[in-house]
Motif scaffolding. Structure first.
Motif, mmCIF file in Angstrom:
data_model
loop_
_atom_site.group_PDB
_atom_site.id
_atom_site.type_symbol
_atom_site.label_atom_id
_atom_site.label_comp_id
_atom_site.label_asym_id
_atom_site.label_seq_id
_atom_site.Cartn_x
_atom_site.Cartn_y
_atom_site.Cartn_z
ATOM 1 N N PRO A 7 23.070 25.282 40.326
ATOM 2 C CA PRO A 7 22.110 26.306 39.930
ATOM 3 C C PRO A 7 22.419 26.914 38.572
ATOM 4 O O PRO A 7 21.514 27.317 37.853
ATOM 5 C CB PRO A 7 22.230 27.331 41.056
ATOM 6 C CG PRO A 7 22.636 26.532 42.250
ATOM 7 C CD PRO A 7 23.549 25.474 41.703
ATOM 8 N N SER A 190 21.956 26.880 50.411
ATOM 9 C CA SER A 190 21.152 27.479 49.343
ATOM 10 C C SER A 190 20.879 26.489 48.217
ATOM 11 O O SER A 190 19.791 26.484 47.641
ATOM 12 C CB SER A 190 21.863 28.727 48.789
ATOM 13 O OG SER A 190 23.149 28.391 48.284
ATOM 14 N N CYS A 191 21.843 25.623 47.907
ATOM 15 C CA CYS A 191 21.607 24.667 46.825
ATOM 16 C C CYS A 191 20.582 23.629 47.246
ATOM 17 O O CYS A 191 19.788 23.152 46.424
ATOM 18 C CB CYS A 191 22.898 24.009 46.351
ATOM 19 S SG CYS A 191 23.646 22.846 47.501
ATOM 20 N N SER A 194 17.012 25.347 47.409
ATOM 21 C CA SER A 194 16.497 25.645 46.076
ATOM 22 C C SER A 194 15.879 24.405 45.443
ATOM 23 O O SER A 194 14.999 24.512 44.577
ATOM 24 C CB SER A 194 17.614 26.196 45.179
ATOM 25 O OG SER A 194 18.608 25.225 44.946
ATOM 26 N N ASN A 197 11.942 22.785 47.493
ATOM 27 C CA ASN A 197 11.040 23.942 47.483
ATOM 28 C C ASN A 197 9.574 23.578 47.392
ATOM 29 O O ASN A 197 8.724 24.452 47.266
ATOM 30 C CB ASN A 197 11.424 24.902 46.353
ATOM 31 C CG ASN A 197 11.363 24.232 44.985
ATOM 32 O OD1 ASN A 197 11.027 23.049 44.873
ATOM 33 N ND2 ASN A 197 11.692 24.978 43.947
#
Length: 280
Positions: A7, A190-191, A194, A197
């Protein structure tokens, strides 16, 4: 394995072709359970996999190639198995020795179920992925179901492997009885979320993991060039059989739905179509 960049460098995703991936969000977490003993590494090598591209998971199973989860019993079954079909040359588009059995005429229907808890666009992505396969009019046809299912998709935080963010993880390859692998996990880290999406991104990863379930190895299995590496994943007792009429060399930017690291394309290339039609 499908991986993406950290990110902190998310703006580089497109220009770097999703080369690498983020470190774990908690770098201080205890990962000692991942380390293999000499005996475990020897077992993985005896099963035909690259012993340097494997780790133990927290539940005591073994992660090889980054997105294939095998139990010790499965590794023992593969130990010492030799297939005369294994190709060691630098050729691309591979299948496993076992594939899904199909009828002499007509099609075999494989049912697929998406587990609970996923965002709505994952459902759309699954529909898109199944439609892409079905549009090829293969000897296998996919049908979505709301209960049961030959292939079941679940969610869990898969974390990272080899510095890469795992997006999906298949539960092995087709069985010796000709059935597809029982399913796969989409990461809820979370990676991963993300990246996943949009419906197209979910389609891309779902189609890739379904590819493993029906017997396809990574297109760049010989060198993982899509991940910017030069690592042979190992052919294993499951086989790494070159599919005729597919390219004999690929680069990291090569477009295939079965590249080890994501290229961001929810589509089948011409060579992918050749591979799918040859096998099914």
């Amino acid at each position: 394995m499908k991986k993406l960049i950290a990110p902190v460098g998310f703006g580089l995703l497109l220009t770097l072709a999703f080369f690498s991936c983020k470190k774990s969000a908690n770098d201080s977490a205890d990962t000692s359970y991942q380390q293999l003993s000499d005996d475990e590494r020897a077992l993985i090598v005896a099963a035909g996999f690259n012993g340097n591209w494997a780790e133990r998971t927290s539940d005591g199973n073994y992660l090889v190639e980054g997105d294939i989860l095998l139990s010790r019993a499965q590794l023992n079954e593969l130990k010492g198995v030799v297939s005369h079909e294994i190709i060691y040359a630098n050729e691309e588009h591979y299948r496993t020795t076992n594939v899904v059995s199909t009828p002499a005429s007509g099609q075999r229907t494989i049912t697929v179920r998406l587990g609970s808890g996923f965002p709505a666009h994952y459902s759309t992505g699954l529909d898109q992925a199944l439609a892409r396969y079905n549009n090829l009019n293969l000897k296998i046809r996919f049908q979505r179901v709301s209960s049961g299912g030959n292939i079941v998709i679940t969610g869990a935080n898969l974390g990272t492997s080899g510095g890469g963010c795992i997006l999906g993880q298949a539960a092995g390859f087709p069985t010796s009885s000709g059935n597809p692998s029982s399913g796969f996990v989409l990461s809820t880290s979370s990676c991963a979320t993300s990246y996943l999406n949009t419906a197209n991104k979910a389609d891309e990863v779902i189609a890739h993991e379904i590819g493993h379930c029906i017997g396809f190895r990574h297109t760049d299995y010989m060198n993982r060039s899509s991940c910017g590496q030069n690592v042979n994943e190992g052919s294993a007792g499951v086989g790494a059989v070159h599919i005729p009429n597919t390219p004999t060399t690929v680069t990291g930017s090569y477009n295939s739905w079965m590249m080890a690291c994501t290229n961001g394309s929810p589509s089948f290339s011409a060579a992918d179509n050749t591979a799918l039609n040859y096998v099914y």
